[in-house]
Design an enzyme around this catalytic site. Structure first.
Site, PDB file in Angstrom:
ATOM      1  N   LYS A  13       0.849  -1.205   0.000  1.00 39.96           N
ATOM      2  CA  LYS A  13       0.000   0.000   0.000  1.00 39.96           C
ATOM      3  C   LYS A  13       0.873   1.238   0.000  1.00 39.96           C
ATOM      4  CE  LYS A  13       0.888   1.230   4.506  1.00 39.96           C
ATOM      5  NZ  LYS A  13       1.655   2.415   4.902  1.00 39.96           N
ATOM      6  N   GLY A  73       7.536   1.064   4.966  1.00 37.92           N
ATOM      7  CA  GLY A  73       6.372   1.959   4.971  1.00 37.92           C
ATOM      8  C   GLY A  73       5.358   1.595   3.912  1.00 37.92           C
ATOM      9  N   MET A  74       5.424   0.336   3.412  1.00 29.88           N
ATOM     10  CA  MET A  74       4.468  -0.111   2.394  1.00 29.88           C
ATOM     11  C   MET A  74       3.645  -1.303   2.881  1.00 29.88           C
ATOM     12  SD  MET A  74       6.415   0.448  -1.212  1.00 29.88           S
ATOM     13  CE  MET A  74       4.861   0.531  -2.099  1.00 29.88           C
ATOM     14  N   ASP A 108      -2.460  -1.792  10.097  1.00 31.27           N
ATOM     15  CA  ASP A 108      -2.558  -1.796   8.632  1.00 31.27           C
ATOM     16  C   ASP A 108      -3.016  -3.143   8.079  1.00 31.27           C
ATOM     17  OD1 ASP A 108      -1.609   0.786   8.624  1.00 31.27           O
ATOM     18  OD2 ASP A 108       0.394   0.274   7.881  1.00 31.27           O
ATOM     19  N   ALA A 111      10.438  -3.198   6.137  1.00 28.64           N
ATOM     20  CA  ALA A 111      10.543  -1.984   6.955  1.00 28.64           C
ATOM     21  C   ALA A 111      10.545  -0.746   6.065  1.00 28.64           C
ATOM     22  CB  ALA A 111      11.792  -2.009   7.846  1.00 28.64           C
TER      23      ALA A 111
END
Ligand code: C5P
Length: 298
Positions: free
Chosen positions: A10, A100-101, A138, A98
């Site tokens: 994402k 951020g997706m 998330d 690591a």
């Protein structure tokens, strides 16, 4: 007999962050877009499970013990249905680690859906989403995919309409950033200031609904970006290089350090990716479009 699930990465097109709550989490207005970078999670019966293996470019950075979100997902579902988490979970990893997706969250959602199919639990979608929310903020979005607004700590989802395909470039950094560390830095930078309630931008939601890249570029924001840049100042060079190469917008993806560049179309994205690769300001750059579906059994 084994089951494989494909699950997307994402990008956050808006990440509005409120003040730290008493439980340490932050209320968010988090606009998620699932993009076409995927991990594949395969589960196979295995008497001494849960056992986790991983292949892919970043595989050496993935924890293979019970802290891995995929193992935790298998254990959570097994406990709920009173059985052993007797599976081997293999992760074919293509989402940056690591980064951020939501790569770890993707593996959690993927393992949950795969174990559910393997074991034939008959769990409802709501039940699976509830387990996802316990695993991480998330994880529910990784199951659902598409585009959604996440509120609360990001786990309460409202699906969003998207009127077209958006083309992105993602620049992978030379090291990772820890999400808790980035939130702590957000708190430190905000000390003594009044942090507003996080709200989704109506203009941004309208841009998504229209499928209009120029309007989306004018409205993307990430409140964690100053914290990520404070911990990883070199990311500013990557953002500058992407803008110079023609990106409509450049921002840190989630808690970073992956940087995201919105392009007008697929051809422009390919050019920006090539310019970023030769700029030397990132490890590599990849193109991906979104929205794409969430976790699916393949
Ligand atoms: O929910 P998840 O386990 O993915 O969150 C990882 C960390 O990120 C949390 O421990 C917390 O430090 C931070 N976080 C937060 N507020 C959120 C989501 C995550 O502070 N809404």
């Amino acid at each position: 007999m084994s089951v494989t699930v494909r699950v997307p990465a994402k990008v956050n097109v808006q990440l509005a962050v409120g003040a730290a709550r008493p439980d340490g989490f932050h209320d968010l207005a988090n606009v998620f877009l699932a993009v076409g970078l995927h991990d594949e999670v395969t589960v196979t019966p295995c008497a001494d499970g849960p056992r986790v293996t991983c292949t892919g470019p970043d595989a050496d950075q993935v924890p293979l013990d019970r802290t891995n979100l995929a193992a935790r997902a298998a254990v959570a579902l097994a406990e709920r249905y009173g059985r052993d988490a007797d599976v081997h979970i293999h992760i074919a990893k293509d989402i940056p680690v690591a980064g951020g997706m939501a790569g770890g969250s993707a593996d959690g959602a993927g393992a949950l859906l795969a174990c559910d199919a393997l074991w034939g639990t008959g769990a409802s979608r709501e039940e699976l989403l509830g387990i996802c929310a316990e695993l991480g903020s998330d994880v529910p979005f990784s199951l659902v995919g598409g585009a959604a607004l996440g509120t609360g700590r990001g786990e309460r989802l409202t699906p969003l309409e998207v009127g077209g395909t958006f083309h992105w470039v993602f620049a992978m950094a030379t090291r990772g950033l820890s999400t808790p560390a980035v939130f702590r830095e957000f708190d430190r930078l905000g000390e003594g200031t009044r942090i507003p309630e996080p709200v989704a931008s109506p203009d941004l939601l309208a841009a998504l609904a229209k499928g209009d890249p120029d309007a989306l570029a004018a409205t993307v924001t990430n409140d964690l970006q100053p914290a990520a840049l404070s911990l990883f100042p070199e990311l500013a060079d990557t953002l500058t290089a992407g803008r110079a190469a023609g990106a409509l917008a450049a921002l840190v993806s989630g808690s970073g350090p992956t940087t995201a560049f919105l392009a007008r179309d697929a051809e422009s994205a390919a050019g920006i990716a090539e310019a970023l690769r030769v700029s030397g300001s990132c490890r590599t750059a990849r193109t991906a479009a979104g929205p794409v579906p969430g976790a699916v059994v393949i």
